[in-house]
Design a protein around this motif. Structure first.
Motif, PDB file in Angstrom:
ATOM      1  N   GLN A   1     -13.567  82.767  23.664  1.00  0.00           N
ATOM      2  CA  GLN A   1     -13.647  84.319  24.017  1.00  0.00           C
ATOM      3  C   GLN A   1     -14.869  84.519  24.908  1.00  0.00           C
ATOM      4  O   GLN A   1     -15.864  83.807  24.884  1.00  0.00           O
ATOM      5  CB  GLN A   1     -13.570  85.238  23.062  1.00  0.00           C
ATOM      6  CG  GLN A   1     -14.720  84.888  21.985  1.00  0.00           C
ATOM      7  CD  GLN A   1     -14.434  84.186  20.925  1.00  0.00           C
ATOM      8  OE1 GLN A   1     -13.186  84.208  20.362  1.00  0.00           O
ATOM      9  NE2 GLN A   1     -15.125  83.072  20.356  1.00  0.00           N
TER      10      GLN A   1
ATOM     11  N   GLU B   1     -23.301  88.654  21.057  1.00  0.00           N
ATOM     12  CA  GLU B   1     -22.066  89.505  20.700  1.00  0.00           C
ATOM     13  C   GLU B   1     -20.985  88.789  21.396  1.00  0.00           C
ATOM     14  O   GLU B   1     -20.799  88.786  22.652  1.00  0.00           O
ATOM     15  CB  GLU B   1     -22.340  91.003  21.106  1.00  0.00           C
ATOM     16  CG  GLU B   1     -20.905  91.713  20.505  1.00  0.00           C
ATOM     17  CD  GLU B   1     -21.205  93.266  20.835  1.00  0.00           C
ATOM     18  OE1 GLU B   1     -20.103  94.091  20.606  1.00  0.00           O
ATOM     19  OE2 GLU B   1     -22.149  93.841  21.272  1.00  0.00           O
ATOM     20  N   SER B   2     -20.014  88.466  20.458  1.00  0.00           N
ATOM     21  CA  SER B   2     -18.694  87.621  20.836  1.00  0.00           C
ATOM     22  C   SER B   2     -17.618  88.661  20.775  1.00  0.00           C
ATOM     23  O   SER B   2     -17.251  89.307  19.641  1.00  0.00           O
ATOM     24  CB  SER B   2     -18.408  86.572  19.958  1.00  0.00           C
ATOM     25  OG  SER B   2     -17.256  85.758  20.320  1.00  0.00           O
ATOM     26  N   TYR B   3     -16.776  88.791  21.746  1.00  0.00           N
ATOM     27  CA  TYR B   3     -15.528  89.666  21.710  1.00  0.00           C
ATOM     28  C   TYR B   3     -14.556  88.791  21.420  1.00  0.00           C
ATOM     29  O   TYR B   3     -13.662  88.031  22.049  1.00  0.00           O
ATOM     30  CB  TYR B   3     -15.456  90.112  23.128  1.00  0.00           C
ATOM     31  CG  TYR B   3     -16.450  90.996  23.869  1.00  0.00           C
ATOM     32  CD1 TYR B   3     -16.832  92.232  23.421  1.00  0.00           C
ATOM     33  CD2 TYR B   3     -17.446  90.264  24.861  1.00  0.00           C
ATOM     34  CE1 TYR B   3     -17.906  92.909  24.007  1.00  0.00           C
ATOM     35  CE2 TYR B   3     -18.386  90.966  25.161  1.00  0.00           C
ATOM     36  CZ  TYR B   3     -18.639  92.143  25.036  1.00  0.00           C
ATOM     37  OH  TYR B   3     -19.814  92.933  25.529  1.00  0.00           O
ATOM     38  N   GLU B   4     -14.258  88.659  19.968  1.00  0.00           N
ATOM     39  CA  GLU B   4     -13.341  87.893  19.326  1.00  0.00           C
ATOM     40  C   GLU B   4     -12.037  88.028  19.807  1.00  0.00           C
ATOM     41  O   GLU B   4     -11.608  89.177  20.070  1.00  0.00           O
ATOM     42  CB  GLU B   4     -13.337  87.935  18.044  1.00  0.00           C
ATOM     43  CG  GLU B   4     -14.778  87.810  17.039  1.00  0.00           C
ATOM     44  CD  GLU B   4     -14.916  86.461  17.024  1.00  0.00           C
ATOM     45  OE1 GLU B   4     -14.616  85.736  16.288  1.00  0.00           O
ATOM     46  OE2 GLU B   4     -15.929  85.959  18.061  1.00  0.00           O
ATOM     47  N   SER B   5     -11.420  87.054  19.925  1.00  0.00           N
ATOM     48  CA  SER B   5      -9.768  86.892  20.598  1.00  0.00           C
ATOM     49  C   SER B   5      -8.940  86.795  19.634  1.00  0.00           C
ATOM     50  O   SER B   5      -7.643  87.396  19.842  1.00  0.00           O
ATOM     51  CB  SER B   5      -9.936  85.623  21.419  1.00  0.00           C
ATOM     52  OG  SER B   5      -9.992  84.285  20.738  1.00  0.00           O
TER      53      SER B   5
ATOM     54  N   ASN C   1     -15.650  92.497  16.812  1.00  0.00           N
ATOM     55  CA  ASN C   1     -16.761  91.676  17.327  1.00  0.00           C
ATOM     56  C   ASN C   1     -17.668  90.954  16.419  1.00  0.00           C
ATOM     57  O   ASN C   1     -18.006  91.158  15.395  1.00  0.00           O
ATOM     58  CB  ASN C   1     -17.712  92.066  18.285  1.00  0.00           C
ATOM     59  CG  ASN C   1     -16.864  92.776  19.681  1.00  0.00           C
ATOM     60  OD1 ASN C   1     -15.774  92.501  19.716  1.00  0.00           O
ATOM     61  ND2 ASN C   1     -17.564  93.710  20.358  1.00  0.00           N
TER      62      ASN C   1
ATOM     63  N   TYR D   1     -21.517  89.225  15.763  1.00  0.00           N
ATOM     64  CA  TYR D   1     -22.989  89.733  16.370  1.00  0.00           C
ATOM     65  C   TYR D   1     -23.735  88.829  15.387  1.00  0.00           C
ATOM     66  O   TYR D   1     -23.792  88.526  14.109  1.00  0.00           O
ATOM     67  CB  TYR D   1     -23.027  90.999  16.004  1.00  0.00           C
ATOM     68  CG  TYR D   1     -24.442  91.527  16.197  1.00  0.00           C
ATOM     69  CD1 TYR D   1     -24.797  92.098  17.363  1.00  0.00           C
ATOM     70  CD2 TYR D   1     -25.315  91.669  15.232  1.00  0.00           C
ATOM     71  CE1 TYR D   1     -26.037  92.525  17.840  1.00  0.00           C
ATOM     72  CE2 TYR D   1     -26.365  92.228  15.561  1.00  0.00           C
ATOM     73  CZ  TYR D   1     -27.131  92.626  16.900  1.00  0.00           C
ATOM     74  OH  TYR D   1     -28.162  93.118  17.123  1.00  0.00           O
TER      75      TYR D   1
ATOM     76  N   ALA E   1     -18.484  86.394  25.503  1.00  0.00           N
ATOM     77  CA  ALA E   1     -19.533  86.914  24.774  1.00  0.00           C
ATOM     78  C   ALA E   1     -20.715  87.119  25.626  1.00  0.00           C
ATOM     79  O   ALA E   1     -20.680  86.982  26.982  1.00  0.00           O
ATOM     80  CB  ALA E   1     -19.997  85.701  23.925  1.00  0.00           C
TER      81      ALA E   1
END
Length: 258
Positions: free
Chosen positions: A160, A239-243, A248, A250, A162
């Motif tokens: 994803q 911060e990762s915009y989780e798929s 998220n 962090y 981030a």
């Protein structure tokens, strides 16, 4: 003569830490390592303290002072802006926050096709009679690929977009480009605006061979910043915009915790 309401005496005996203007959209010129300068549009917050016996500050003076610098914003001029704010508004302290899109031309990894990628950069500074603090800020879009997902899955691993936020206080000049490079090299993969099929193959496989949690990315960035003797203090947020999750991921670290 029109009545100066701001200068009326206030009897509530409450000083204010910050008064001023927020979210001013303003054209600026910033330093660019390769091209010398870059024109962009900033969001600007400007504040001063307000003594307990003054009812209000003079909001128009914030923009007037900014206008005096003819759109050129760099570390030297920011100190001058804060000095002018304190002098003009009879304040003991002044603060400014500047955020703007910053564009770099970037080559695709295989085809070498060039395109522009946007980064969010900025400055923060605070000045009072005792101390002056100045910070560089960059926000870098990247890609992360989950090590756990790769380990337990038969076919693939979830990945994803981030973002890596770096804030530094330095002893000497550091370019935005240097901090951007540190962030991109610490992720599973950088991002690109324009990719052809050979580039997509490379980026996908490169991320798969370089899986990282947000914790890994934060630590790798911190290690690189810690080694740079020009840096006095730093903070890193990832911060990762989780798929595959609705939330998220962090992670955060600053130099005071190391």
């Amino acid at each position: 003569m029109l009545k100066d309401v701001q200068n009326e005496k206030d009897l509530r005996n409450i000083p204010l830490k910050h008064v001023g203007i927020k979210n001013l959209r303003y054209p600026i010129i910033v330093l660019d390592k390769k091209n010398k300068i870059q024109h962009t549009v900033a969001d600007i917050n400007m504040f001063v303290d307000l003594p307990k016996d003054f009812r209000g500050t003079h909001m128009s003076r914030f923009v007037e002072i900014l206008n005096n610098f003819h759109f050129k914003i760099e570390p030297k001029t920011i100190k001058e802006i804060l000095d002018d704010l304190k002098k003009s508004l009879n304040a003991q302290s002044a603060k400014i926050e500047i955020s703007f899109p910053y564009f770099l031309k970037k080559e695709a990894p295989v085809t070498k096709i060039e395109s522009f990628l946007e980064y969010k950069c900025g400055f923060k500074a605070y000045d009072n009679d005792k101390k002056y603090n100045f910070y560089l800020v960059v926000e870098v879009p990247v890609q992360t690929l989950c090590p756990c997902s790769k380990e337990i899955s038969k076919y693939n691993a979830h990945n994803q977009r981030a973002k890596i936020l770096i804030e530094v206080e330095t002893y000497e000049l550091i370019w935005f480009e240097e901090l951007i490079a540190i962030a991109e090299h610490s992720a599973s993969s950088p991002l690109y605006t324009l990719l052809k099929r050979p580039d997509e193959k490379h980026v996908t496989e490169n991320a798969y061979e370089n899986p990282k949690f947000v914790e890994d990315v934060a630590r790798d960035v911190a290690l690189k910043l810690k080694e740079d003797k020009r840096i006095k203090w730093f903070k890193v947020e990832v911060e990762s915009y989780e798929s595959i999750h609705t939330h998220n991921a962090y992670a955060c670290v600053d130099s005071l915790t190391l």
